[in-house]
Motif scaffolding. Structure first.
Motif, mmCIF file in Angstrom:
data_model
loop_
_atom_site.group_PDB
_atom_site.id
_atom_site.type_symbol
_atom_site.label_atom_id
_atom_site.label_comp_id
_atom_site.label_asym_id
_atom_site.label_seq_id
_atom_site.Cartn_x
_atom_site.Cartn_y
_atom_site.Cartn_z
ATOM 1 N N LEU A 231 0.836 -1.190 0.000
ATOM 2 C CA LEU A 231 0.000 0.000 0.000
ATOM 3 C C LEU A 231 0.875 1.246 0.000
ATOM 4 O O LEU A 231 2.024 1.220 0.450
ATOM 5 N N ALA A 232 0.324 2.354 -0.487
ATOM 6 C CA ALA A 232 1.072 3.607 -0.510
ATOM 7 C C ALA A 232 0.140 4.767 -0.187
ATOM 8 O O ALA A 232 -1.081 4.680 -0.393
ATOM 9 N N LEU A 233 0.731 5.848 0.306
ATOM 10 C CA LEU A 233 0.012 7.082 0.594
ATOM 11 C C LEU A 233 0.445 8.130 -0.420
ATOM 12 O O LEU A 233 1.626 8.450 -0.519
ATOM 13 N N LEU A 234 -0.521 8.671 -1.212
ATOM 14 C CA LEU A 234 -0.172 9.565 -2.311
ATOM 15 C C LEU A 234 -1.145 10.733 -2.388
ATOM 16 O O LEU A 234 -2.309 10.618 -2.013
ATOM 17 N N PRO A 235 -0.704 11.871 -2.948
ATOM 18 C CA PRO A 235 -1.641 12.960 -3.225
ATOM 19 C C PRO A 235 -2.539 12.595 -4.412
ATOM 20 O O PRO A 235 -2.061 12.045 -5.406
ATOM 21 N N GLN A 236 -3.808 12.927 -4.300
ATOM 22 C CA GLN A 236 -4.745 12.648 -5.385
ATOM 23 C C GLN A 236 -4.326 13.370 -6.663
ATOM 24 O O GLN A 236 -4.506 12.848 -7.771
ATOM 25 N N ALA A 237 -3.741 14.577 -6.524
ATOM 26 C CA ALA A 237 -3.327 15.335 -7.708
ATOM 27 C C ALA A 237 -2.287 14.579 -8.521
ATOM 28 O O ALA A 237 -2.255 14.693 -9.750
ATOM 29 N N LEU A 238 -1.436 13.813 -7.851
ATOM 30 C CA LEU A 238 -0.440 13.036 -8.571
ATOM 31 C C LEU A 238 -1.115 11.941 -9.387
ATOM 32 O O LEU A 238 -0.776 11.724 -10.556
ATOM 33 N N LEU A 239 -2.087 11.257 -8.791
ATOM 34 C CA LEU A 239 -2.818 10.223 -9.523
ATOM 35 C C LEU A 239 -3.557 10.831 -10.710
ATOM 36 O O LEU A 239 -3.613 10.240 -11.787
ATOM 37 N N ASP A 240 -4.128 12.023 -10.515
ATOM 38 C CA ASP A 240 -4.847 12.676 -11.613
ATOM 39 C C ASP A 240 -3.916 12.996 -12.778
ATOM 40 O O ASP A 240 -4.360 13.032 -13.938
#
Length: 300
Positions: A231-240
Motif C-alpha cells: 500500500l502507498a500514501l499519495l496525493p490525489q493530484a499526482l494520480l490525476d
C-alpha cells in the motif's frame, strides 16, 4: 570586522566539505581560500574547523556562525537588489517534492521561463525534510514542501492543499486497521512527510506496520501497488496527472487527520529577491487547492 567575502568563503567550505571543492565553486586558488578562512577565525577568536590531515571538521562555532552568515548575506543581497530596483534575473534555486514537481509545477515553470527569461531557474527534487535543511543551509533559495512546519527561521506560504489517499491494488477493498498493520507500506525515505504522517497516525492507533519498503520514484511505487506488493500514501493530484497508472490501482479515503496536507513555499526570513517574489506571485495565482480552500491553513 568580518567581511561579506569571508562569510561567502566560510559557507562554501562548510557546504562543500573542504577547501578543494570550495575553491572550485568560488573560482579561487586553494591558498586564497585557506588564508581568508584563517583570517576569519582570527577575527572571531575561535576555531571554525578542526584540521585532521587534509580533512576539515566543522566545530560547534561553525554551525552557529552559519546561521548568522546566511542572514547577513541575504540582507546584503536584499539591499543590493533594492538599490538596483532590479527586475527578476540571476539564479533561483528551487526545491520541490517529487509529487509537486510531477503533478503541478510543469505549467508554472513553463510560464515563468516565458515571463522571466533572464532568470536561471534550477530545480531540485527531494523529500520535505532534506529540502527544508537545504533552505536553512542556504543551498536552496526556496522549496515546496509538505507542512505545517514549526521553525521561526522560515517564512511559509500555503500554495496548495493536497487530498491524500491510500492506494491499493485495483481488486482490493478498503483495508481495515488490522490489514494495514499486516501490509507492506511502500514509501520514500524517512524524510518523506507523507510517510511521517502515516507512521504517526499508525502509532496513535497502536499499530506497527509489518514491513516498510523504500522506493525512489512514484512510478515504481504505483507499479508495485498495482502488482499487489503493498500500500502507498499519495496525493490525489499526482494520480490525476498519471491516469494510465491510476487506472491500475484503487484509492481509499483516509481519516480526517491524514487526508489533507498543505504544501508550503518556504524560504529563509528576510530573504528577498525579485526572482523568488515573482515565482511566489505566480504560485498563488495558480490557486492550487486540492480538494478545498486554503483558508484553514492560512496561518500555518
Amino acid at each position: 570586522m568580518m567581511e561579506l567575502d569571508e562569510l561567502r568563503i566560510f559557507q562554501a567550505v562548510l557546504q562543500e566539505d573542504g577547501i578543494t571543492r570550495a575553491a572550485q565553486r568560488l573560482h579561487r586558488v586553494q591558498s586564497n581560500v585557506t588564508t581568508r578562512l584563517r583570517q576569519l577565525e582570527d577575527k572571531l577568536g575561535v576555531a571554525l574547523f578542526l584540521r585532521e590531515g587534509k580533512r576539515l571538521v566543522p566545530t560547534a562555532a561553525a554551525w552557529r556562525l552559519n546561521d548568522y552568515a546566511q542572514r547577513l548575506l541575504d540582507l546584503a543581497e536584499e539591499a543590493r537588489l533594492a538599490m538596483a530596483d532590479a527586475a527578476p534575473s540571476g539564479r533561483l534555486r528551487l526545491g520541490a517534492m517529487e509529487s509537486t514537481a510531477a503533478a503541478r509545477l510543469a505549467p508554472v515553470l513553463a510560464d515563468y521561463h516565458a515571463r522571466y527569461p533572464a532568470v536561471q531557474l534550477e530545480l531540485q527534487t527531494g523529500e520535505s525534510r532534506t529540502l527544508t535543511v537545504a533552505v536553512l543551509d542556504g543551498r536552496l533559495d526556496a522549496a515546496l514542501v509538505s507542512g505545517p512546519l514549526d521553525d521561526d527561521r522560515l517564512e511559509q506560504i500555503v500554495v496548495a492543499v493536497e487530498d491524500i489517499v491510500l492506494v491499493a491494488a485495483a481488486a482490493r477493498g478498503a483495508p481495515s486497521l488490522e490489514e494495514l498493520a499486516d501490509s507492506t507500506l511502500l514509501t520514500f525515505g524517512s524524510g518523506c512527510s507523507y510517510r511521517q504522517r502515516l507512521e504517526a497516525w499508525l502509532r496513535r492507533q497502536g499499530v506497527q506496520p509489518r514491513r516498510i519498503v523504500e522506493l525512489g520514484s512514484y512510478h515504481a511505487m504505483l507499479s508495485c501497488v498495482a502488482c499487489g506488493m503493498g500500500l502507498a500514501l499519495l496525493p490525489q493530484a499526482l494520480l490525476d496527472s498519471m491516469p494510465q497508472m491510476a487506472a491500475q490501482v484503487s484509492t481509499h479515503v483516509l481519516p480526517d487527520d491524514l487526508s489533507r496536507a498543505p504544501t508550503l513555499l518556504i524560504r529563509r526570513r528576510q530573504a528577498r529577491q525579485p526572482a523568488l517574489q515573482a515565482l511566489e506571485t505566480m504560485l498563488l495565482e495558480c490557486a492550487w487547492k486540492g480538494g478545498g480552500s486554503l483558508g484553514a491553513y492560512a496561518n500555518n
